[in-house]
Design an enzyme around this catalytic site. Structure first.
Site, mmCIF file in Angstrom:
data_model
loop_
_atom_site.group_PDB
_atom_site.id
_atom_site.type_symbol
_atom_site.label_atom_id
_atom_site.label_comp_id
_atom_site.label_asym_id
_atom_site.label_seq_id
_atom_site.Cartn_x
_atom_site.Cartn_y
_atom_site.Cartn_z
ATOM 1 N N ASN A 1 -10.455 62.676 8.275
ATOM 2 C CA ASN A 1 -10.805 64.456 8.167
ATOM 3 C C ASN A 1 -12.453 64.393 9.094
ATOM 4 O O ASN A 1 -12.869 63.065 9.151
ATOM 5 C CB ASN A 1 -11.102 64.384 6.474
ATOM 6 N N GLY A 2 -12.299 65.026 9.021
ATOM 7 C CA GLY A 2 -13.900 65.945 10.223
ATOM 8 C C GLY A 2 -13.668 65.649 10.978
ATOM 9 O O GLY A 2 -12.346 66.328 11.822
ATOM 10 N N GLU B 1 -23.132 92.145 1.165
ATOM 11 C CA GLU B 1 -22.898 90.854 0.480
ATOM 12 C C GLU B 1 -22.331 90.538 -0.516
ATOM 13 O O GLU B 1 -21.418 89.820 -1.369
ATOM 14 C CB GLU B 1 -22.854 89.367 1.615
ATOM 15 N N HIS C 1 -33.902 107.824 -0.336
ATOM 16 C CA HIS C 1 -33.215 109.033 0.440
ATOM 17 C C HIS C 1 -31.766 109.283 -0.989
ATOM 18 O O HIS C 1 -31.558 110.358 0.271
ATOM 19 C CB HIS C 1 -32.432 108.592 2.108
ATOM 20 N N TRP D 1 -5.289 70.416 8.088
ATOM 21 C CA TRP D 1 -5.620 71.649 8.438
ATOM 22 C C TRP D 1 -6.003 71.957 9.878
ATOM 23 O O TRP D 1 -7.268 70.877 9.726
ATOM 24 C CB TRP D 1 -6.817 72.242 6.930
ATOM 25 N N GLU E 1 -17.092 92.157 -7.105
ATOM 26 C CA GLU E 1 -15.678 92.058 -6.974
ATOM 27 C C GLU E 1 -15.399 90.199 -8.128
ATOM 28 O O GLU E 1 -13.717 91.364 -8.506
ATOM 29 C CB GLU E 1 -15.287 91.459 -6.208
ATOM 30 N N CYS F 1 -8.451 68.635 5.393
ATOM 31 C CA CYS F 1 -7.555 68.356 5.592
ATOM 32 C C CYS F 1 -7.896 66.866 3.741
ATOM 33 O O CYS F 1 -8.670 66.927 3.122
ATOM 34 C CB CYS F 1 -8.029 66.735 6.323
ATOM 35 N N LYS G 1 -6.114 87.275 -1.347
ATOM 36 C CA LYS G 1 -6.711 86.721 -0.525
ATOM 37 C C LYS G 1 -6.577 87.344 1.452
ATOM 38 O O LYS G 1 -7.136 87.001 1.536
ATOM 39 C CB LYS G 1 -6.579 85.357 -0.590
ATOM 40 N N LYS H 1 -19.939 91.113 -3.232
ATOM 41 C CA LYS H 1 -19.507 89.527 -4.355
ATOM 42 C C LYS H 1 -19.288 90.031 -5.914
ATOM 43 O O LYS H 1 -18.798 89.207 -6.709
ATOM 44 C CB LYS H 1 -20.393 88.223 -3.818
ATOM 45 N N ARG I 1 -5.289 72.162 -1.273
ATOM 46 C CA ARG I 1 -6.579 71.976 -0.434
ATOM 47 C C ARG I 1 -5.818 73.163 0.417
ATOM 48 O O ARG I 1 -6.988 73.447 1.424
ATOM 49 C CB ARG I 1 -6.937 70.920 0.049
HETATM 50 C C1 F6R Z 1 -14.305 89.625 -0.214
HETATM 51 C C2 F6R Z 1 -13.125 89.633 0.648
HETATM 52 C C3 F6R Z 1 -12.981 90.328 1.600
HETATM 53 C C4 F6R Z 1 -12.863 89.952 2.614
HETATM 54 C C5 F6R Z 1 -11.301 91.176 3.552
HETATM 55 C C6 F6R Z 1 -11.360 90.328 5.483
HETATM 56 O O1 F6R Z 1 -15.105 88.310 -1.205
HETATM 57 O O2 F6R Z 1 -12.883 88.301 0.601
HETATM 58 O O3 F6R Z 1 -13.770 91.553 1.832
HETATM 59 O O4 F6R Z 1 -13.056 89.600 3.783
HETATM 60 O O5 F6R Z 1 -10.603 91.307 2.641
HETATM 61 O O6 F6R Z 1 -10.296 89.121 4.678
HETATM 62 P P1 F6R Z 1 -10.396 89.018 6.226
HETATM 63 O O7 F6R Z 1 -11.985 87.693 6.499
HETATM 64 O O8 F6R Z 1 -9.317 87.071 6.198
HETATM 65 O O9 F6R Z 1 -10.537 89.301 7.702
#
Ligand code: F6R
Length: 603
Positions: A101-102, A476, A499, A75, A483, A2, A598, A480, A27
């Site tokens: 907030n919190g 992961e 393998h 939020w 991407e 928030c 996103k 990261k 935010r």
């Molecule tokens: C990678 C990333 C994506 C999401 C995926 C699922 O950094 O953000 O791989 O993890 O698109 O998204 P959510 O978690 O919103 O279902």
């Protein structure tokens, strides 16, 4: 998270607050509101965009004015987005107005107590207890400052609070584990959860530390500590450009969000672990029916979290498996009504995950959304919901939400294990989760990831390996990395290299190996490190130093010693920084990598 804005000493208080709220929009928020004081308090708040609040203010027949005010972008964490859950919150007589907030951990017991005394609550929030507490102390004859401080003594948890009280032209504020900063203008004073809130008016800022109180009045501001002693703090001038302000001075939202993890993790754990009882307390899960197996459905980063969660459950003797949601949606696994299908989804809007959850629900399974977004489609459609409380994430690459997913999965697993009569949560795990935010801060402060990645710019491919709980972290790390750098990166279970993938390993394929603890898995991973070393591949080791693995590494990224379930989370922070710094070196569009979104709302 928030957003908070407050100002004292300006004639155009409403416009100043609205401007501050608009500067905090980046935010993320689901509702906004403001309260103006000095004489009587006037509160205006609306669910949705800031435009809704503006429209409400325009409709307001009695024009709102005053020289002191507070504003908030919400939020949601407790209670869905709605007008009544929006901040500011007030007491029953509209004498005290509060933005928060919190998370107030002990709000339920205070709420029960105040309800017994005859107070009617008008929202679902944890925050609303604060104005009622202050009003009660005012009724007891305390002056506004004393009433505020007494109320703060009652609350536990994380909070940044800003309060105005009828008949007083001051803002009373306090911070504990949730940021708050004072803006020291020439003739007006400001309060913000983040500097951009008031940067249009002053660049001179004073950051509050935990436990500090601030009072802003028309003739100046004071800061005091918990003991009531005045604290002298000189304002610092921030030199950020307009573009940097939304990122709090960080060059990218991703880096800001990586650095927010100590705060977001505290918020995730807040009120959910009870050290005295060595137990997790997750009210959201109280209504789960009997569960004898768990299926996770998720995509991308969330799938890696799901792999981690499934491994934890198996370790607790509970049958579980993680599925890629896109595969599950068209070929679901068998379920009964004792099957819990958990959709792990930051956004709660990912089409593949929603589709898998609907499929499971149609077949009679119980469904649970483990998500960051209150009121998201997954949260609304599932039988149960467990929030990860990471706050809004702007960078496309998930960082702080992944960490909060892993912590929340620990809470879920312990809840289920207790329900199945498995041994109770151990003290070491609870302590490790409690210590995690500080340890993450340590990694952030000490990491040498930036210097290490400089050594490998221009290499052919980047491989990430780990075993057990470090395997999802390796996946992961690679996701990261690929991407945001656009370089070829792959994650492997360490034992799988031989393998097939070993054929790719050369002197130009750095291997990022995660080794934590000193068990059989760690020792076997060291064997795999030797395999790549023998092929001349450089090795970057992410380790807590429990083994002799460093002998075989070209570079080491250290993490503090922790519980075996928590160490992977610390290793992940180093890998986030590896990806970030390499992408930055290439000048990539880190917050919006090409071809990615996103929230992926198509199957
Ligand atoms: C990678 C990333 C994506 C999401 C995926 C699922 O950094 O953000 O791989 O993890 O698109 O998204 P959510 O978690 O919103 O279902």
């Amino acid at each position: 998270m928030c957003g908070i804005i407050g100002c004292v000493g300006r004639d155009d208080t409403v416009e100043t607050l609205l401007n501050g709220l608009s500067n905090l929009e980046y935010r993320g928020y689901d509702s906004a509101g403001l309260a103006i004081g000095g004489g009587n308090l006037e509160v205006t708040k609306k669910q949705g965009e800031l435009e809704n609040l503006r429209a409400e203010l325009d409709n307001n027949e009695s024009s709102v004015s005053g020289t002191v005010g507070i504003g908030h972008t919400r939020w949601s964490t407790h209670g869905p987005p709605s007008d009544r859950n929006s901040h500011p919150h007030t007491d029953s007589d509209n004498r005290v107005s509060v933005v928060h907030n919190g998370i107030i951990e002990n709000y339920q017991s205070i709420r029960d107590e105040l309800t017994t005394e005859g107070i009617t609550f008008t929202s679902d929030t944890d925050s609303e207890v604060v104005p009622h507490l202050i009003a009660g102390y005012l009724d007891d004859g305390l002056n506004p400052q004393a009433a505020f401080e007494k109320a703060v003594e009652r609350i536990e948890g994380s909070y940044a609070l800003a309060v105005i009280i009828e008949g007083t032209d001051a803002i009373f504020a306090v911070r504990n584990d949730s940021p708050l900063v004072v803006g020291a203008g020439d003739s007006a004073y400001f309060l913000g959860s983040d500097v951009p809130a008031f940067l249009d008016y002053t660049r001179d800022v004073v950051y509050l530390d935990n436990g500090e109180f601030a009072i802003l009045r028309p003739d100046g501001w004071t800061i005091s500590n918990q003991e009531g002693d005045n604290v002298t703090k000189n304002p610092k001038t921030v030199e950020w450009t307009a573009e940097q302000t939304g990122k709090s001075g960080y060059s990218h939202f991703m880096l800001k969000e990586i650095n927010e993890q100590p705060t977001s993790l505290r918020q995730c754990i807040s009120g959910r672990v009870d050290e005295l009882k060595d137990a997790v307390v997750v009210e959201e899960l109280d209504h789960l029916s009997h569960v004898d197996r768990v299926q996770f459905v998720a995509c991308g980063t969330s799938y890696h979290a799901a792999l981690y969660g499934a491994e934890l459950l198996r370790d607790r003797d509970i049958n579980s498996k993680a599925y890629l949601a896109s595969e599950y949606a068209t070929a679901p696994a068998p379920v009964t009504k004792a099957t819990l299908v958990v959709g792990v989804t930051q956004s709660g809007e990912t089409a593949d995950t929603l589709s898998a959850l609907r499929e499971a629900q149609n077949r009679g399974a119980q469904t649970l959304a483990l998500t960051n977004v209150v009121g998201s489609t997954a949260a609304r459609e599932c039988d149960h919901v467990l929030y990860i409380r990471a706050g809004p994430e702007i960078g496309v690459a998930a960082t702080k939400t992944f960490s909060s997913q892993l912590v929340t999965l620990n809470l879920l697993v312990e809840h289920l294990a207790r329900g199945r009569g498995r041994s109770t949560t151990n003290y070491e795990l609870i302590t490790a989760l409690r210590n995690l935010p500080n340890q993450v801060q340590h990694v952030l402060d000490e990491s040498n990831a930036q210097e290490v990645v400089d050594e490998y710019v221009g290499d052919n491919a980047f491989f990430f390996i780990g075993r057990g709980l470090n395997f999802p972290v390796a996946l992961e790390g690679a996701l990261k990395f690929k991407e945001i750098t656009y370089e070829h990166a792959e994650g492997f279970a360490a034992g799988e290299l031989k393998h097939g993938p070993l054929a790719l390993v050369t002197a130009n394929t750095p291997i990022f190996a995660v080794v934590t603890g000193d068990d059989e898995r760690a020792q076997k991973t060291i064997g795999n490190i030797k395999e790549v070393e023998a092929r001349d591949a450089p090795v970057v080791l992410i380790t807590d130093g429990e083994t002799e693995a460093e002998r075989y590494a070209d570079h080491v990224l250290e993490i503090p010693d922790s519980h075996q379930r928590v160490s992977p989370m610390l290793a992940n922070v180093q890998l986030q920084l590896v990806a970030y710094h390499m992408a930055d070196r290439f000048g990539r569009d880190i917050d919006k990598p090409r071809n990615l979104a996103k929230s992926v709302t198509v199957e």
